[in-house]
Design an enzyme around this catalytic site. Structure first.
Site, PDB file in Angstrom:
ATOM      1  N   ARG A 130       0.799  -1.221   0.018  1.00 41.47           N
ATOM      2  CA  ARG A 130      -0.147  -0.011   0.113  1.00 41.47           C
ATOM      3  C   ARG A 130       1.086   1.293  -0.104  1.00 41.47           C
ATOM      4  NH1 ARG A 130      -4.955   0.384   3.783  1.00 41.47           N
ATOM      5  NH2 ARG A 130      -5.771   1.488   2.241  1.00 41.47           N
TER       6      ARG A 130
ATOM      7  N   ASN B 277      -5.342  11.439   4.764  1.00 39.24           N
ATOM      8  CA  ASN B 277      -6.313  10.596   5.652  1.00 39.24           C
ATOM      9  C   ASN B 277      -7.359  10.133   4.666  1.00 39.24           C
ATOM     10  OD1 ASN B 277      -6.891   9.343   8.153  1.00 39.24           O
ATOM     11  ND2 ASN B 277      -8.819  10.478   8.139  1.00 39.24           N
ATOM     12  N   LYS B 278      -8.384   9.174   5.182  1.00 41.34           N
ATOM     13  CA  LYS B 278      -9.247   8.534   4.340  1.00 41.34           C
ATOM     14  C   LYS B 278     -10.209   9.827   3.527  1.00 41.34           C
ATOM     15  CE  LYS B 278      -9.937   5.106   3.874  1.00 41.34           C
ATOM     16  NZ  LYS B 278      -9.503   4.077   2.877  1.00 41.34           N
TER      17      LYS B 278
ATOM     18  N   ASP C 276      -2.768   9.263   7.635  1.00 40.98           N
ATOM     19  CA  ASP C 276      -1.885   8.191   6.983  1.00 40.98           C
ATOM     20  C   ASP C 276      -0.457   8.750   6.538  1.00 40.98           C
ATOM     21  OD1 ASP C 276      -4.723   7.092   6.501  1.00 40.98           O
ATOM     22  OD2 ASP C 276      -3.439   5.234   6.269  1.00 40.98           O
TER      23      ASP C 276
HETATM   24  O1  MRU Z   1      -7.720   2.359   3.911  1.00 37.17           O
HETATM   25  P1  MRU Z   1      -7.613   2.252   5.627  1.00 37.17           P
HETATM   26  O2  MRU Z   1      -8.758   1.702   6.232  1.00 37.17           O
HETATM   27  O3  MRU Z   1      -6.295   1.786   5.873  1.00 37.17           O
HETATM   28  O4  MRU Z   1      -7.645   3.946   5.937  1.00 37.17           O
HETATM   29  C1  MRU Z   1      -7.282   4.036   7.470  1.00 37.17           C
HETATM   30  C2  MRU Z   1      -7.380   5.602   7.693  1.00 37.17           C
HETATM   31  O5  MRU Z   1      -7.407   6.491   6.647  1.00 37.17           O
HETATM   32  C3  MRU Z   1      -7.196   6.040   9.021  1.00 37.17           C
HETATM   33  O6  MRU Z   1      -7.903   6.985   9.263  1.00 37.17           O
HETATM   34  C4  MRU Z   1      -5.661   6.199   9.181  1.00 37.17           C
HETATM   35  O7  MRU Z   1      -4.751   5.068   8.547  1.00 37.17           O
HETATM   36  C5  MRU Z   1      -5.162   6.564  10.472  1.00 37.17           C
HETATM   37  S1  MRU Z   1      -5.298   5.205  11.735  1.00 37.17           S
HETATM   38  C6  MRU Z   1      -4.720   5.844  13.098  1.00 37.17           C
END
Ligand code: MRU
Length: 366
Positions: A100, A258-259, A248
């Site tokens: 990823r 972030n997401k 992230d």
């Molecule tokens: O695609 P994901 O589920 O890995 O995405 C996760 C996120 O965007 C979280 O908000 C991020 O990793 C922060 S976790 C502390």
């Protein structure tokens, strides 16, 4: 394991020393089924990260650390020299790194493991492997400590009875124990703060509805799921006093990946004067990335949007789909970035540097 078992009682990621495997909660099965699986081969670990069986920046980092330890064990059995060992070790590292792209914790943990391998190059291979074992455990312990500190700092930003909003899952399932965005919620719960927490369902993979809602409810927190497009309505009604999200990758100027959907939440929050807090362990701060423009955003399978949760496909066959997994929230929209070394505020180029200096200083004192 039964559906009723609290998710809080099971480690998101752990190392099983008896069969030399990584044990994870398979998050693709939640919220219905709470099942742990054992990963041993590099391919299994890669697939688990890629398919989101384990996800969330810190949890990916911890998995990568354990993954490199397991790889080192296998490689050392066949290697004749450190150079032999390191060539195969580096190959395994590059392979895991390709699973990823956006969460910096993955490459951060891999670099930590690489440094430890090189620092022990003059020792015997079993000693190198043991040093890597210890480092992988340390990465997880550091994550647990950081989450707790984030919670302590985060709690100073809110008051009992507040309505809090979170997006995606930056909770225990994305890390270990307290999580990031959820850390002040859990600490507040222990102190009887009585928060009302709203979880964006977080299209298209529904980490908010499936994961955050499950862990908050298992902890006894008052939890409400909303669709992503309901945020402005809630804020207009005055129901949200603060937003806590994870991240992230945080660039040196404070721009934060972030997401997908996080930047929209931040824009709405700014409009309604609701503080937007990014919960960021320093393992997620990337001082080598100057601004958010340099962050590589993962594009995911279109089926997540059109088919994943539906009995029947919900978009015409052949339609184009845009499915970025993350977006970048501009630093101007962020009220503060909370780290385990304190709360950073604008100008972030200065305050984040200060947080990293505190981290380096803490490292020197150990
Ligand atoms: O695609 P994901 O589920 O890995 O995405 C996760 C996120 O965007 C979280 O908000 C991020 O990793 C922060 S976790 C502390």
């Amino acid at each position: 394991m039964s559906e009723k078992q609290s998710i809080m009682d099971i480690d998101t990621v752990s190392l099983d020393e008896s069969d030399h495997s990584i044990v994870i909660i398979d998050q693709t099965l939640l919220p219905y089924e709470t099942k742990t699986i054992h990963l041993t081969s590099q391919k299994q670990i890669w697939d688990a990260i890629y398919t989101l069986q384990v996800r969330g920046a810190p949890a990916i980092g911890v998995t990568a650390g354990f993954g490199m330890y397991l790889a080192a064990r296998e490689i050392a059995e066949k290697a004749d020299s450190f150079d032999d060992f390191y060539t195969a070790f580096k190959k395994a590292e590059d392979y895991l790194d390709s699973s990823r792209p956006t969460a910096v914790n993955l490459s951060w943990a891999l670099k930590q493991m690489d440094k430890v391998a090189l620092a022990n190059r003059d020792k015997s291979l079993p000693e190198v492997v043991e040093a890597l074992h210890q480092e992988s455990v340390r990465i997880q312990e550091e994550d647990i400590r950081a989450c707790h500190k984030l919670g302590e700092y985060g709690l100073t930003l809110v008051k009992p009875g507040d309505g809090l909003l979170t997006h995606c899952n930056a909770g225990k399932l994305a890390a270990t124990r307290y999580g990031m965005a959820t850390a002040p919620m859990y600490l507040g719960q222990e102190k009887g703060y009585g928060f009302h927490v709203y979880c964006d369902e977080t299209r298209p993979v529904l980490q908010g509805a499936r994961l955050t809602a499950r862990e908050l409810m298992d902890s006894g927190i008052d939890t409400t799921v909303i669709c992503d497009n309901m945020v402005s309505s809630l804020m207009k009604e005055g129901k949200i006093q603060a937003v806590f999200v994870g991240c992230d990758r945080v660039a040196a100027n404070g721009d934060t990946a972030n997401k997908i959907g996080t930047s929209g939440v931040a824009i709405i929050a700014k409009h309604y004067g609701v503080p937007m807090y990014i919960m960021a362990p320093t393992s997620t701060i990337d001082m080598n990335t100057k601004t958010g423009d340099e962050i590589h955003i993962e594009q995911r399978n279109p089926d997540e949007v059109t088919e994943m949760w539906y009995k029947r496909r919900m978009a015409p066959e052949g339609v184009k789909v845009y499915n970025p997994a993350f977006d970048v929230t501009d630093h101007e929209l962020i009220t503060a970035i909370v780290t385990e070394f304190g709360i950073a505020r604008a100008p972030y180029t200065e305050s984040l540097k200060q947080m990293m200096e505190r981290k380096a200083e803490a490292g020197r004192q150990q």
